[in-house]
Design an enzyme around this catalytic site. Structure first.
Site, short mmCIF file in Angstrom:
data_model
loop_
_atom_site.label_atom_id
_atom_site.label_comp_id
_atom_site.label_asym_id
_atom_site.label_seq_id
_atom_site.Cartn_x
_atom_site.Cartn_y
_atom_site.Cartn_z
N ASP A 57 0.86 -1.19 0.00
CA ASP A 57 0.00 0.00 0.00
C ASP A 57 0.89 1.24 0.00
OD1 ASP A 57 -1.63 -2.18 0.73
OD2 ASP A 57 -2.96 -0.92 1.92
N LYS A 97 -7.36 2.96 -2.96
CA LYS A 97 -7.62 2.99 -1.51
C LYS A 97 -7.89 4.42 -1.09
CE LYS A 97 -5.16 1.92 2.83
NZ LYS A 97 -3.92 1.32 3.40
N LYS A 123 -10.42 -0.34 -1.77
CA LYS A 123 -10.18 -0.49 -0.33
C LYS A 123 -10.55 0.80 0.38
CE LYS A 123 -6.60 -1.47 3.16
NZ LYS A 123 -5.22 -1.96 3.39
#
Length: 294
Positions: A139, A202, A238
């Site tokens: 990430d 995300k 996400k």
């Protein structure tokens, strides 16, 4: 107009904040209640990236954190486990050593999380080291300063280099939607991240800025849908930053299901929730009694 500006201009995803807010409310009013059922709660639990990202994290605390995931497998064999354990990159070897549950992935924040402020060589090296240590997922944060300066080539180049360093690991790009303010900026950040090869979009780091919002999630899902229609490649979504209650999780689940379709939420392959406290809340609702397992 360069290729980055052109790609953003070509997107048909709405940037009208009032329209976005109305669409979100319409979806929740129509479909929220139909998802309030045990099998959805189990799927939400199975989509959680159980996260510890504290300055006080240590080898011992991360090992203990991982052991709780191992214990869950033994104490609740009838329930699905979480999707992944998310840690700082230096703790990946600890999780890799301690984790006994094969279906739980190891995710690492990298690329100088959460600010993304360092030499690109350092960011690329950190991503590579995390993967070398055993991370299944990476990430990273969109370089916000360059993005807000409209240096879109630099944004895409940096993300592309980190994507290359991630090799076969799932590559999630954090937009930090709370810093982007407008629907127009969120859409542009999505388009650039997808150009750079993101496997997931995300919402947030949960650190310096406001966390996830339903409006930002709507735009991100619409961008993923538009990208899928153009390319045929499924990109995950996400949500993270401030999602602490089952009610909040159900709202995001409902948005993703209605915008992107059942195949995005049928497994945890394309839908995740990054959280530390949410797991206990959802587990409590599944079991019908207050539980503080994690």
């Amino acid at each position: 107009m360069d290729k980055y500006q052109q790609a953003i201009a070509d997107s048909r995803v709405t940037t009208d904040d009032a329209v976005v807010a109305a669409k979100v409310q319409e979806i929740l009013d129509k479909h929220m209640e139909e998802n309030r059922k045990p099998e959805v709660l189990r799927q939400i639990f199975n989509s959680i990236d159980l996260t510890t990202l504290r300055s006080l994290d240590s080898q011992r605390s991360v090992a203990d954190f991982t052991e709780r995931v191992n214990a869950f497998e033994h104490e609740h064999p009838d329930l699905p486990n979480v999707a992944a354990i998310c840690v700082y990159p230096n703790f990946v070897p600890i999780v890799r050593t301690v984790l006994e549950v094969s279906e739980v992935d190891i995710a690492a924040v990298a690329g100088c999380f959460p600010s993304a402020q360092s030499f690109i060589e350092v960011k690329v090296a950190e991503v590579g080291l995390a993967v070398e240590a055993g991370a299944d997922e990476i990430d990273v944060v969109l370089p916000l300063g360059d993005f807000l300066d409209k240096d879109y080539e630099e944004v895409v180049d940096q993300l592309s280099e980190m994507k290359h360093s991630a090799r076969e690991a799932i590559f999630k790009v954090i937009l930090e939607s709370g810093a982007l303010k407008s629907a127009e900026s969120v859409r542009a950040a999505c388009v650039l991240s997808l150009m750079a090869g993101a496997d997931f979009l995300k919402t947030s780091t949960g650190k310096e800025y406001a966390g996830a919002s339903l409006d930002a999630a709507y735009i991100m899902c619409e961008c993923i849908k538009e990208y899928y229609e153009k390319t045929g490649r499924m990109v995950g979504f996400k949500v993270s930053g401030g999602v602490r209650s089952t009610e909040d999780a159900l709202k995001y689940y409902t948005l993703v299901k209605e915008i992107l379709g059942e195949k995005w939420v049928a497994t945890n392959e394309y839908f995740r929730i990054g959280a530390s406290s949410l797991a206990n809340a959802v587990l409590s609702d599944i079991l019908g009694q207050e539980t503080k397992f994690f």
